[in-house]
Design a protein around this motif. Structure first.
Motif, PDB file in Angstrom:
ATOM      1  N   UNK A 282      -1.076   1.117  -5.503  1.00 58.02           N
ATOM      2  CA  UNK A 282      -2.019   1.524  -6.546  1.00 58.02           C
ATOM      3  C   UNK A 282      -2.219   3.025  -6.416  1.00 58.02           C
ATOM      4  N   UNK A 283      -1.657   3.794  -7.332  1.00 52.78           N
ATOM      5  CA  UNK A 283      -1.676   5.254  -7.215  1.00 52.78           C
ATOM      6  C   UNK A 283      -3.079   5.829  -7.335  1.00 52.78           C
ATOM      7  N   UNK A 284      -4.047   5.028  -7.781  1.00 54.88           N
ATOM      8  CA  UNK A 284      -5.422   5.527  -7.894  1.00 54.88           C
ATOM      9  C   UNK A 284      -6.200   5.348  -6.595  1.00 54.88           C
ATOM     10  N   UNK A 285      -5.600   4.709  -5.584  1.00 58.55           N
ATOM     11  CA  UNK A 285      -6.323   4.432  -4.341  1.00 58.55           C
ATOM     12  C   UNK A 285      -5.643   5.038  -3.122  1.00 58.55           C
ATOM     13  N   UNK A 286      -4.991   6.164  -3.284  1.00 60.00           N
ATOM     14  CA  UNK A 286      -4.302   6.767  -2.145  1.00 60.00           C
ATOM     15  C   UNK A 286      -5.298   7.331  -1.136  1.00 60.00           C
ATOM     16  N   UNK A 287      -4.992   7.165   0.150  1.00 61.27           N
ATOM     17  CA  UNK A 287      -5.804   7.731   1.223  1.00 61.27           C
ATOM     18  C   UNK A 287      -5.206   9.035   1.739  1.00 61.27           C
ATOM     19  N   UNK A 288      -4.145   9.518   1.087  1.00 59.51           N
ATOM     20  CA  UNK A 288      -3.574  10.807   1.443  1.00 59.51           C
ATOM     21  C   UNK A 288      -4.492  11.916   0.931  1.00 59.51           C
TER      22      UNK A 288
ATOM     23  N   UNK B 170       0.832  -1.207   0.000  1.00 59.79           N
ATOM     24  CA  UNK B 170       0.000   0.000   0.000  1.00 59.79           C
ATOM     25  C   UNK B 170       0.868   1.258   0.000  1.00 59.79           C
ATOM     26  N   UNK B 171       1.908   1.248  -0.823  1.00 59.56           N
ATOM     27  CA  UNK B 171       2.901   2.325  -0.804  1.00 59.56           C
ATOM     28  C   UNK B 171       2.351   3.650  -1.310  1.00 59.56           C
ATOM     29  N   UNK B 172       1.194   3.626  -1.966  1.00 59.12           N
ATOM     30  CA  UNK B 172       0.596   4.886  -2.405  1.00 59.12           C
ATOM     31  C   UNK B 172       0.218   5.769  -1.221  1.00 59.12           C
ATOM     32  N   UNK B 173       0.154   5.177  -0.011  1.00 61.85           N
ATOM     33  CA  UNK B 173      -0.187   5.941   1.189  1.00 61.85           C
ATOM     34  C   UNK B 173       1.041   6.409   1.960  1.00 61.85           C
ATOM     35  N   UNK B 174       2.224   6.188   1.402  1.00 57.55           N
ATOM     36  CA  UNK B 174       3.451   6.714   2.002  1.00 57.55           C
ATOM     37  C   UNK B 174       3.726   8.107   1.436  1.00 57.55           C
TER      38      UNK B 174
END
Length: 331
Positions: free
Chosen positions: A263-269, A236-240
């Motif tokens: 997955x860059x389309x699912x970031x929680x940032x 889940x590195x898109x949230x880093x």
């Protein structure tokens, strides 16, 4: 009957062949129709073309193991043989597409790369120390990465596995969940436990977790560490964030490897632009020893509707971006 000569120039032949060529003799015993002879830094193979091709792949893999460890054990040879031999008199397990097998699971099951980009990830991880696997949910990125880590641990290529995720919750606040910190984050790390439980006997996994041979930790707990002889996975590195991604990548020590999935389309940032995964590609693509493998809807291994859902969302986001572009352009 065909003859093939392999020149060993990327490893010490004596260490590769074993004392009195014992490693070569073990490989030869798995292929009854093949004769293997060692001369200096060359290996001479005589036998059916298909068997010679598989032995060449086995030797290449043994060279990789030797270079990572500095030595080869009988267990290393057995592990590599198990990955590449099949049940046609070659001493292996029947019915396997051995080229794509990543690791053997409890009960004789096999974990294998099933899609073109999963296969690309496996091949890339064997050639590069850091690999980014980027793509939509359900494509097997994390599962394949964990299988590669377990295979490396079983082959004694590394001494430990470290699995990590950023502690960014999808639409929830961890502070409102009951329990202490470990009880709060364990459900969030559950997918990593699930993958490990598929690949290791429950008692062995429990022992590994107790001895810290396998660690599953939030990303924030990686700060200040140096990880030697470890296979490290950031899921889940898109949230880093940018700083967290840099911090993670600089934790690697001697003889360590890393796979970063997301997955860059699912970031929680708050903003996709803040994702360290997005920035990492811009900064690191083209660096020797680092590779990027892109997954798409063709790699989805979940319910058949997941592919259609991913396509529908991609179309929606593209249409939104185009509409925003027209608004920014003005009249």
């Amino acid at each position: 009957m065909e003859e093939k000569r392999l020149t060993i120039d990327k490893a010490e032949p004596l260490l590769l062949f074993g004392f009195n060529d014992q490693h070569l003799r073990r490989v030869e015993s798995a292929f009854p129709d093949v004769r293997i002879t060692a001369r200096g830094n060359q290996i001479i193979l005589q036998g059916p073309p298909d068997a010679l091709h598989r032995i060449e792949r086995i030797i290449d893999e043994l060279v990789l193991v030797l270079n990572r460890h500095g030595h080869l054990t009988e267990n290393d040879v057995e592990t590599v043989l198990a990955l590449f031999t099949v049940g046609d008199g070659a001493g292996g397990r029947p019915g396997l597409d051995a080229q794509n097998v990543v690791v053997f699971a409890p009960g004789g099951a096999t974990i294998r790369a099933r899609t073109p980009n999963q296969i690309r990830l496996v091949e890339s991880a064997r050639k590069n120390d850091i690999v980014f696997a980027v793509g939509p949910a359900g494509t097997g990125k994390t599962y394949t990465a964990v299988a590669l880590a377990v295979a490396a641990l079983k082959a004694r290529q590394v001494k430990k596995i470290v699995l990590s995720r950023p502690a960014v919750e999808a639409g929830e606040r961890l502070g409102f969940l009951p329990g202490d910190f470990r009880e709060k984050v364990d459900p969030y790390l559950r997918p990593l436990y699930d993958a490990l439980e598929d690949m290791l006997p429950r008692d062995k996994l429990a022992g590994y977790l107790e001895q810290n041979v396998v660690e599953i930790v939030p990303l924030a707990y990686m700060r200040g560490r140096t990880l030697n002889s470890a296979f490290v996975i950031l899921d889940e590195a898109q949230n880093a964030t940018h700083l967290q991604m840099k911090m993670f990548l600089t934790r690697l020590g001697a003889n360590s490897r890393a796979i970063i999935t997301g997955d860059v389309t699912q970031t929680d940032l708050p903003s996709r632009a803040q994702s360290g995964l997005v920035q990492a590609r811009q900064i690191l693509e083209g660096v020797d020893g680092i590779d990027f493998v892109s997954f798409d809807e063709r790699d989805v291994v979940r319910h058949r509707l997941v592919k259609d859902i991913i396509k529908a969302y991609e179309r929606f986001h593209q249409e939104q971006e185009q509409a925003e572009g027209r608004e920014d352009a003005g009249p």
